[in-house]
Enzyme design. Sequence first.
Site, PDB file in Angstrom:
ATOM      1  CG  ASP A  36      -1.777   1.230   1.316  1.00 48.34           C
ATOM      2  OD1 ASP A  36      -2.498   1.500   0.338  1.00 48.34           O
ATOM      3  OD2 ASP A  36      -1.726   1.966   2.328  1.00 48.34           O
ATOM      4  CB  SER A  37       0.174   4.770  -0.722  1.00 51.52           C
ATOM      5  OG  SER A  37      -1.035   4.792   0.017  1.00 51.52           O
ATOM      6  CB  CYS A  44      -2.678   1.202  -2.636  1.00 53.47           C
ATOM      7  SG  CYS A  44      -2.790   2.959  -2.951  1.00 53.47           S
ATOM      8  CD  GLU A  93      -2.288   8.300   7.126  1.00 57.25           C
ATOM      9  OE1 GLU A  93      -1.367   9.071   7.460  1.00 57.25           O
ATOM     10  OE2 GLU A  93      -2.267   7.621   6.084  1.00 57.25           O
ATOM     11  CB  CYS A 135     -10.020   5.387  -0.003  1.00 51.34           C
ATOM     12  SG  CYS A 135      -8.537   6.041   0.792  1.00 51.34           S
ATOM     13  CG  HIS A 186      -6.701   5.982   5.020  1.00 48.14           C
ATOM     14  ND1 HIS A 186      -5.960   5.428   3.994  1.00 48.14           N
ATOM     15  CD2 HIS A 186      -5.812   6.559   5.866  1.00 48.14           C
ATOM     16  CE1 HIS A 186      -4.678   5.656   4.223  1.00 48.14           C
ATOM     17  NE2 HIS A 186      -4.556   6.350   5.341  1.00 48.14           N
TER      18      HIS A 186
HETATM   19  N1  DGL Z   1      -3.984   3.915   0.110  1.00 48.49           N
HETATM   20  C1  DGL Z   1      -4.628   4.974  -0.637  1.00 48.49           C
HETATM   21  C2  DGL Z   1      -5.856   4.421  -1.362  1.00 48.49           C
HETATM   22  O1  DGL Z   1      -6.445   3.433  -0.976  1.00 48.49           O
HETATM   23  C3  DGL Z   1      -5.014   6.133   0.246  1.00 48.49           C
HETATM   24  C4  DGL Z   1      -3.849   6.946   0.723  1.00 48.49           C
HETATM   25  C5  DGL Z   1      -3.077   7.588  -0.413  1.00 48.49           C
HETATM   26  O2  DGL Z   1      -3.586   8.525  -1.038  1.00 48.49           O
HETATM   27  O3  DGL Z   1      -1.969   7.131  -0.659  1.00 48.49           O
HETATM   28  O4  DGL Z   1      -6.254   4.982  -2.340  1.00 48.49           O
END
Ligand code: DGL
Length: 267
Positions: free
Chosen positions: A9-10, A72, A151, A183, A185
């Site tokens: 993931d990012s 992600c 977060e 997403c 989060h």
């Molecule tokens: N993990 C990213 C997503 O699911 C969210 C956070 C980011 O923008 O990197 O799109």
Amino acid sequence: MEGPIGIFDSGVGGLTVAREVFKILPAEAVVYFGDVGRSPYGGRSKEIIAQFTAQDVAFLTEHRVKFVICACNTASAVALHEVAGRHCVPMVGVIEPGARAAAARTRAGRVGVIGTTATINSDAYARTIRGIDPAVKVFSVACPLFVPLAEEGYIEREATRLIARDYLKTMRDVGIDTLILGCTHYPLLRSVIAEAMGDGVALIDSGEETARAARDALVAGGLLRGGEAPGEHTFYVSDVPEKFTQVAARFLGTMIDRVTRVDISRY
Ligand code: DGL
């Protein structure tokens, strides 16, 4: 089959997907990579997201993973297809499982998608849903502020409720009956999002759906690890691990004791 599952993931958000994988595939070893040093991906260009995704996958393949889960949404929407084509390790992203679940769930044929700016601009969810059922109408809204709010632990806060009501106003007005949390989060803000949408809207958690899709793919490919012993979970990040460990406690509900920092620019 031995060999870990790779999840990337990012940053820390993919732990909401990892949490579901740990739950339904407890015997599997997992290597998790969070690109915290370059997070967030959601406001970046397609080219940069593709470059980062390629490096994240290269890092995992060095760990001899048998299967890759792109947790992600942004990377899945923008770059995974292209990157997966360059590797022989099977991979799954979050878009298709979430889209399938939403298409199956909607009764009115009206589905909403919320995600980062890059995810929404890519139109990946809408395209995938239309490919499954062309009669379904898809409405999309980017909700970038949800990422820092989740977060920072701004979950049951008035500020978050206000932002959610504002972001989701058009979703309410168009009368969707199913909303994809597109997403990593957003599952953490589920109660606030549900409250803003009101009764009668089903929320689809792409992470949950993806964990199930990964299990199905492992079974179909004969890649499932047998035995009762719990699999080992290893965590890597691309910057100092302190914030990751802190936020991970909130995302996973348990403490992670060992997180290793790696130089992702080498990949
Ligand atoms: N993990 C990213 C997503 O699911 C969210 C956070 C980011 O923008 O990197 O799109």
